[in-house]
Design a protein around this motif. Structure first.
Motif, mmCIF file in Angstrom:
data_model
loop_
_atom_site.group_PDB
_atom_site.id
_atom_site.type_symbol
_atom_site.label_atom_id
_atom_site.label_comp_id
_atom_site.label_asym_id
_atom_site.label_seq_id
_atom_site.Cartn_x
_atom_site.Cartn_y
_atom_site.Cartn_z
ATOM 1 N N MET A 54 0.846 -1.188 0.000
ATOM 2 C CA MET A 54 0.000 0.000 0.000
ATOM 3 C C MET A 54 0.884 1.241 0.000
ATOM 4 O O MET A 54 1.861 1.315 0.742
ATOM 5 N N VAL A 55 0.505 2.191 -0.819
ATOM 6 C CA VAL A 55 1.197 3.476 -0.862
ATOM 7 C C VAL A 55 0.372 4.452 -0.031
ATOM 8 O O VAL A 55 -0.819 4.623 -0.269
ATOM 9 N N PHE A 56 0.999 5.039 0.959
ATOM 10 C CA PHE A 56 0.301 6.013 1.790
ATOM 11 C C PHE A 56 1.291 7.055 2.277
ATOM 12 O O PHE A 56 2.482 6.959 2.013
ATOM 13 N N GLN A 57 0.766 8.057 2.984
ATOM 14 C CA GLN A 57 1.629 9.112 3.503
ATOM 15 C C GLN A 57 1.790 8.963 5.001
ATOM 16 O O GLN A 57 0.827 8.739 5.730
ATOM 17 N N PHE A 58 3.033 9.107 5.410
ATOM 18 C CA PHE A 58 3.400 9.092 6.817
ATOM 19 C C PHE A 58 4.204 10.352 7.044
ATOM 20 O O PHE A 58 5.229 10.554 6.395
#
Length: 170
Positions: A54-58
């Motif tokens: 999964m590509v997400f923002q942290f």
């Protein structure tokens, strides 16, 4: 100079890393400084999948996650998923991408102004800069033992761009 231009123009900036163990805080601090200067930090679409993760923002930085672990990757596929997702949602592409590895390379190949961090054993971004695909490639050891070792470099780059708050200079 490119970060200074982004700040002066209030550009839309996307930050991403394939080296979350080492470079996440470099990108996070850059995002914070650019936002404080009036830039829009691009929020990526939700639910993006790439390279079996999964590509997400942290902390405002796009990363790849697999099995509850932030993943090291040189792949351009996560950045392609982000840029394609923005297009599907009818949102504008970033004016600038600050990233590393395939994340920066993919954006540059699509004609987006890109700054990339690169280790000398990963020559693709240096070639991209020489060919004019990337605006700037910052050479570094991209995975040092302690990520705090990047703090002086980050301070230098943000200071050169006029983005380092005066409280940080003491």
């Amino acid at each position: 100079a490119r970060l200074r231009k982004a700040a002066a123009d209030g550009e839309r900036v996307l930050l991403a890393t394939g080296h979350p163990g080492g470079l996440l805080d470099v990108h996070r601090r850059t995002a914070d400084a650019l936002r404080a200067a009036g830039c829009e930090i691009v929020r990526i679409p939700g639910g993006l999948m790439a390279d079996e993760g999964m590509v997400f923002q942290f902390a405002d930085v796009a990363v790849l996650e697999r099995g509850a672990t932030l993943w090291h990757t040189h792949s351009p596929v996560p950045m392609a998923a982000i840029l394609d997702g923005l297009e599907r949602e009818g949102r504008p592409q970033p004016d600038l991408v600050v990233a590393d590895h395939g994340w920066a390379g993919c954006a540059g190949q699509r004609g987006i102004d890109s700054i990339g961090y690169a280790d000398c054993n990963d020559p693709a971004l240096f070639l991209g800069e020489a060919e004019g695909t990337l605006q700037v490639t910052v050479p570094l050891d991209d995975h040092v033992a302690d990520p705090r070792y990047y703090d002086p470099m980050t301070d230098y780059l943000l200071d050169a761009a006029g983005l380092l708050p005066s409280v940080d200079r003491e």
